[in-house]
Design a protein around this motif. Structure first.
Motif, mmCIF file in Angstrom:
data_model
loop_
_atom_site.group_PDB
_atom_site.id
_atom_site.type_symbol
_atom_site.label_atom_id
_atom_site.label_comp_id
_atom_site.label_asym_id
_atom_site.label_seq_id
_atom_site.Cartn_x
_atom_site.Cartn_y
_atom_site.Cartn_z
ATOM 1 N N GLU A 22 -2.423 -16.829 -25.259
ATOM 2 C CA GLU A 22 -2.500 -18.125 -24.518
ATOM 3 C C GLU A 22 -3.427 -19.382 -25.177
ATOM 4 N N VAL A 23 -4.250 -18.771 -25.914
ATOM 5 C CA VAL A 23 -5.330 -19.680 -26.716
ATOM 6 C C VAL A 23 -4.947 -20.074 -28.022
ATOM 7 N N HIS A 24 -4.053 -19.263 -28.502
ATOM 8 C CA HIS A 24 -3.186 -19.611 -29.711
ATOM 9 C C HIS A 24 -4.268 -19.448 -30.910
ATOM 10 N N MET A 25 -5.148 -18.416 -30.606
ATOM 11 C CA MET A 25 -6.087 -18.015 -31.621
ATOM 12 C C MET A 25 -6.141 -16.681 -31.914
ATOM 13 N N SER A 26 -6.758 -16.081 -32.991
ATOM 14 C CA SER A 26 -6.850 -14.802 -33.257
ATOM 15 C C SER A 26 -8.119 -14.256 -32.699
ATOM 16 N N TYR A 27 -8.432 -12.977 -32.489
ATOM 17 C CA TYR A 27 -9.650 -12.651 -32.154
ATOM 18 C C TYR A 27 -11.158 -13.402 -33.002
ATOM 19 N N GLU A 28 -10.786 -13.082 -34.168
ATOM 20 C CA GLU A 28 -11.532 -13.648 -35.284
ATOM 21 C C GLU A 28 -11.855 -14.934 -34.945
ATOM 22 N N GLU A 29 -11.118 -15.803 -35.102
ATOM 23 C CA GLU A 29 -11.142 -17.118 -34.810
ATOM 24 C C GLU A 29 -11.905 -17.550 -33.528
ATOM 25 N N LEU A 30 -11.388 -16.870 -32.497
ATOM 26 C CA LEU A 30 -12.312 -17.081 -31.310
ATOM 27 C C LEU A 30 -13.741 -16.764 -31.344
ATOM 28 N N ALA A 31 -13.843 -15.342 -31.941
ATOM 29 C CA ALA A 31 -15.318 -15.206 -31.983
ATOM 30 C C ALA A 31 -16.083 -16.108 -32.967
ATOM 31 N N GLU A 32 -15.651 -16.478 -33.999
ATOM 32 C CA GLU A 32 -16.221 -17.648 -34.693
ATOM 33 C C GLU A 32 -16.666 -18.664 -33.938
ATOM 34 N N ARG A 33 -15.529 -19.300 -33.249
ATOM 35 C CA ARG A 33 -15.937 -20.556 -32.708
ATOM 36 C C ARG A 33 -16.974 -20.182 -31.605
ATOM 37 N N ALA A 34 -16.957 -19.112 -30.914
ATOM 38 C CA ALA A 34 -18.063 -18.760 -30.058
ATOM 39 C C ALA A 34 -19.407 -18.709 -30.450
ATOM 40 N N SER A 35 -19.478 -18.081 -31.687
ATOM 41 C CA SER A 35 -20.826 -18.049 -32.194
ATOM 42 C C SER A 35 -21.565 -19.501 -32.737
ATOM 43 N N THR A 36 -20.518 -20.154 -32.879
ATOM 44 C CA THR A 36 -21.042 -21.541 -33.067
ATOM 45 C C THR A 36 -20.789 -22.601 -31.911
ATOM 46 N N TYR A 37 -20.712 -22.173 -30.818
ATOM 47 C CA TYR A 37 -20.674 -22.912 -29.527
ATOM 48 C C TYR A 37 -19.561 -23.968 -29.653
ATOM 49 N N LEU A 39 -16.458 -23.910 -28.228
ATOM 50 C CA LEU A 39 -15.343 -23.542 -27.338
ATOM 51 C C LEU A 39 -15.261 -24.454 -26.123
ATOM 52 N N SER A 40 -14.142 -24.798 -25.754
ATOM 53 C CA SER A 40 -13.783 -25.425 -24.403
ATOM 54 C C SER A 40 -14.167 -24.471 -23.321
ATOM 55 N N LEU A 41 -14.313 -25.095 -22.129
ATOM 56 C CA LEU A 41 -14.552 -24.183 -21.133
ATOM 57 C C LEU A 41 -13.442 -23.213 -20.787
ATOM 58 N N GLU A 42 -12.094 -23.508 -20.907
ATOM 59 C CA GLU A 42 -11.114 -22.502 -20.706
ATOM 60 C C GLU A 42 -11.221 -21.305 -21.866
#
Length: 66
Positions: A22-37, A39-42
């Motif tokens: 649904e967010v068109h991301m891999s786990y690794e990409e989502l985790a990387e973006r989360a670690s650098t703050y 991410l959108s609220l969704e």
């Protein structure tokens, strides 16, 4: 009164996969973006849900159940 939702391991894995799609991301990409703050609220909601699913799946492994 609280509500308990029960899901199988397969259902949790399917939900996790569906959320990433649904967010068109891999786990690794989502985790990387989360670690650098970064991410959108969704996406942040998805990240927290995936963290919860991973916790449940890991906890089930620790209990010796398959």
């Amino acid at each position: 009164m609280s509500t308990m939702i029960r899901k199988t391991r397969d259902q949790l894995r399917e939900q996790r996969e569906r959320l990433l799609e649904e967010v068109h991301m891999s786990y690794e990409e989502l985790a990387e973006r989360a670690s650098t703050y970064n991410l959108s609220l969704e996406h942040l909601d998805v990240w927290h849900t995936i963290e919860g699913i991973d916790y449940l799946l890991a906890g089930d492994d620790c209990s010796g159940q398959t």
